[in-house]
Design a protein around this motif. Structure first.
Motif, PDB file in Angstrom:
ATOM      1  N   ASN A  56       0.811  -1.220   0.000  1.00 14.47           N
ATOM      2  CA  ASN A  56       0.000   0.000   0.000  1.00 14.47           C
ATOM      3  C   ASN A  56       0.845   1.270   0.000  1.00 14.47           C
ATOM      4  N   ASP A  57       2.105   1.173   0.395  1.00 14.70           N
ATOM      5  CA  ASP A  57       2.956   2.357   0.413  1.00 14.70           C
ATOM      6  C   ASP A  57       3.222   2.898  -0.988  1.00 14.70           C
ATOM      7  N   PHE A  58       3.100   2.035  -1.988  1.00  9.43           N
ATOM      8  CA  PHE A  58       3.301   2.469  -3.366  1.00  9.43           C
ATOM      9  C   PHE A  58       1.995   2.466  -4.169  1.00  9.43           C
ATOM     10  N   ALA A  59       0.866   2.282  -3.482  1.00  5.45           N
ATOM     11  CA  ALA A  59      -0.408   2.195  -4.193  1.00  5.45           C
ATOM     12  C   ALA A  59      -0.752   3.475  -4.947  1.00  5.45           C
ATOM     13  N   ILE A  60      -0.204   4.613  -4.509  1.00  6.19           N
ATOM     14  CA  ILE A  60      -0.492   5.891  -5.157  1.00  6.19           C
ATOM     15  C   ILE A  60      -0.051   5.887  -6.613  1.00  6.19           C
ATOM     16  N   LEU A  61       0.885   5.001  -6.979  1.00  8.62           N
ATOM     17  CA  LEU A  61       1.334   4.940  -8.367  1.00  8.62           C
ATOM     18  C   LEU A  61       0.182   4.618  -9.312  1.00  8.62           C
ATOM     19  N   GLY A  62      -0.815   3.904  -8.812  1.00 11.16           N
ATOM     20  CA  GLY A  62      -1.966   3.587  -9.646  1.00 11.16           C
ATOM     21  C   GLY A  62      -2.937   4.737  -9.828  1.00 11.16           C
ATOM     22  N   SER A  63      -2.725   5.846  -9.098  1.00 15.32           N
ATOM     23  CA  SER A  63      -3.655   6.977  -9.160  1.00 15.32           C
ATOM     24  C   SER A  63      -3.283   8.016 -10.215  1.00 15.32           C
ATOM     25  N   PHE A  64      -2.039   8.019 -10.625  1.00 16.07           N
ATOM     26  CA  PHE A  64      -1.566   9.144 -11.421  1.00 16.07           C
ATOM     27  C   PHE A  64      -2.174   9.182 -12.823  1.00 16.07           C
ATOM     28  N   LEU A  65      -2.504   8.019 -13.386  1.00 16.79           N
ATOM     29  CA  LEU A  65      -3.170   8.024 -14.675  1.00 16.79           C
ATOM     30  C   LEU A  65      -4.521   8.718 -14.570  1.00 16.79           C
ATOM     31  N   GLY A  66      -5.267   8.404 -13.516  1.00 15.62           N
ATOM     32  CA  GLY A  66      -6.564   9.055 -13.317  1.00 15.62           C
ATOM     33  C   GLY A  66      -6.421  10.541 -13.074  1.00 15.62           C
ATOM     34  N   LEU A  67      -5.394  10.938 -12.322  1.00 13.64           N
ATOM     35  CA  LEU A  67      -5.144  12.361 -12.102  1.00 13.64           C
ATOM     36  C   LEU A  67      -4.910  13.077 -13.421  1.00 13.64           C
ATOM     37  N   GLY A  68      -4.084  12.469 -14.271  1.00 14.29           N
ATOM     38  CA  GLY A  68      -3.828  13.068 -15.572  1.00 14.29           C
ATOM     39  C   GLY A  68      -5.072  13.131 -16.437  1.00 14.29           C
ATOM     40  N   MET A  69      -5.878  12.080 -16.393  1.00 17.49           N
ATOM     41  CA  MET A  69      -7.119  12.071 -17.181  1.00 17.49           C
ATOM     42  C   MET A  69      -8.031  13.224 -16.790  1.00 17.49           C
ATOM     43  N   MET A  70      -8.198  13.427 -15.485  1.00 18.14           N
ATOM     44  CA  MET A  70      -9.058  14.519 -15.030  1.00 18.14           C
ATOM     45  C   MET A  70      -8.463  15.877 -15.387  1.00 18.14           C
ATOM     46  N   LEU A  71      -7.189  16.036 -15.115  1.00 15.50           N
ATOM     47  CA  LEU A  71      -6.538  17.313 -15.375  1.00 15.50           C
ATOM     48  C   LEU A  71      -6.587  17.670 -16.851  1.00 15.50           C
ATOM     49  N   PHE A  72      -6.197  16.737 -17.710  1.00 16.18           N
ATOM     50  CA  PHE A  72      -6.099  17.050 -19.129  1.00 16.18           C
ATOM     51  C   PHE A  72      -7.462  17.153 -19.795  1.00 16.18           C
TER      52      PHE A  72
END
Length: 461
Positions: A56-72
């Motif tokens: 779980n300490d590296f689970a945030i790596l799975g979030s960045f694609l979604g962050l980019g999708m929303m931002l872009f």
């Protein structure tokens, strides 16, 4: 795409335009996206072992694609004022930088930063691909590009597991697999004029003038009768995981031809009930959000469940490929199953059964079977819920695409953040069981097909 914008300033084709470079670059760029999406679960497990921390300490790596999708999706109007070449170059540089960091960075914070670059770069590819594939062959071109992404998502976990099994090698070095497509893209588009040749279709058109065009991958499929397979070339903020299905098949559920918007946007209807329309759109977007929860949860935590039942990390990383394989099988079936009236019900049942097996299974065969079943079940949830949103009265296809991208991006971003918090109280397996009521809720919410027309505006149609 008008012919005038497809020509060079001299009216003659350039040397580069006679070769399918734009399509090749687009096709290959999707390999990096698929490698990012399909390999994130294996990568997280390997990084956790390397640094001696919880997964779980590296689970945030799975979030960045979604962050980019929303931002872009929110700033796509301004991003697309740049040429496609500029966006592809920026995406490639970010993927190369991020993947290199994921493979070699010595500090956890640097790993997280590298994952952010990789996710944002992949999101830029998602943003630009439909734009550079605009034209009468857009649907089949996107299908092929999406197929490349799906293939990469299946192969990448196997590569992670194989590299990790080699003595003296670290499995996370396999993250470098994402750099190869990006390097190819940079080399391929180096001499392409994206101002006078802004799309793959424009490049083909120029290549036909005075010479025989060399065929490319897209010639595998026949002609497609729509340019605006999903909202039109100006709206490119759609999720990579379902573009091909939407473009080629799912549109037949409600609107056979998306080139013409059946309804005027609600904002242009003077006497419409705006609260009722907002409620419809919110429910539709929320259903899209719910549809992606099980898919991305199992992409990320399928490998973690295998590790939890004492499967060696290298083996678990390889077996992680069975879930994207199930997704690929499900999406390939869309061409003939999407018109089946019970397809949503069947997908929901398969998702629930597969997720339950993954959550409660106690041995490797059970979990592998559960991942395949869940993959096949989740494959069409997103395309169908997006199609329901497109079909809402009073909303244009462009608006629907934007709302679905925000809903899908929110799911991809929030899930890796929320689920680890739940796992502080519940085990990984039991926390995955919470996905089941989410899927049932998605199925129970109104899908828009039985809505009565809104006053005044809808009544005219």
């Amino acid at each position: 795409m008008s012919e005038t914008t497809s020509q060079s300033s001299t009216g003659a084709p350039s040397a580069a335009s006679s070769r399918p470079r734009i399509f090749a670059a687009t096709f290959v760029s999707e390999l990096a996206v698929g490698a990012n999406v399909g390999g994130v679960g294996s990568l997280i497990a390997l990084l956790a072992r390397t640094f001696g921390v919880e997964i779980n300490d590296f689970a945030i790596l799975g979030s960045f694609l979604g962050l980019g999708m929303m931002l872009f999706s929110l700033i796509s109007r301004w991003l697309l004022e740049f040429t496609a070449g500029t966006i592809l170059r920026l995406a490639s540089y970010m993927v190369i930088l991020g993947a290199t960091g994921l493979a070699f960075a010595p500090f956890r914070w640097l790993i997280i930063l590298s994952g952010l670059f990789t996710g944002l770069g992949s999101s830029l590819v998602i943003l630009i691909v439909p734009a550079v594939l605009a034209g009468p062959r857009r649907a089949r071109d996107i299908a092929l590009a999406n197929g490349a992404s799906s293939a990469a998502s299946v192969v990448t976990p196997l590569v992670y597991g194989f590299i990790d099994s080699i003595p003296g090698f670290q499995g996370r070095w396999a993250a470098l697999i994402m750099t190869f497509p990006a390097i190819f893209v940079l080399a391929t588009i180096k001499n392409v004029d994206f101002v006078n040749t802004p799309s793959a279709y424009a490049e083909r058109w120029k290549g036909r003038r005075g010479r025989k065009r060399r065929k490319d991958f897209s010639d595998t499929f026949g002609e497609v009768g729509t340019v605006q397979a999903f909202g039109g070339p100006e709206n490119v903020a759609d999720d990579e995981l379902a573009r091909a299905t939407m473009a080629t098949s799912a549109s037949n559920v409600h609107i056979p031809d998306l080139t013409v918007s059946e309804y005027v946007p609600a904002s242009e209807a003077p006497n419409i009930n705006h609260w009722l329309q907002f409620n419809r759109i919110f429910i539709g977007s929320f259903r899209v959000f719910l549809s992606l929860l099980p898919e991305f949860a199992l992409y990320t935590w399928g490998v973690a469940r295998l590790v939890q039942i004492n499967v060696p990390v290298a083996t678990a990383a390889s077996l992680g490929a069975v879930f994207p394989l199930g997704v690929a099988i499900g999406r390939l079936s869309a061409s003939f199953l999407i018109r089946w009236r019970y397809i949503l019900s069947a997908s929901v049942v398969a998702t629930i059964v597969g997720t339950a097996i993954v959550s409660l299974g106690v041995n490797t065969p059970q979990l592998v079977a559960g991942l395949i079943i869940a993959g096949m079940g989740t494959a069409l949830l997103y395309p169908i819920t997006v199609d329901d949103l497109v079909a809402l009265p009073g909303i244009s296809a462009n608006q629907a695409a934007a709302y679905s991208s925000l809903g899908g991006g929110a799911a991809v971003f929030l899930l890796p953040v929320i689920l680890p918090l739940v796992q502080k109280t519940l085990s990984t397996g039991h926390s995955l069981l919470l996905l089941i009521p989410m899927v049932i809720l998605m199925y129970a919410l109104p899908n828009g097909r039985k809505y009565q027309p809104l006053p005044d505006r809808d009544a005219e149609h």
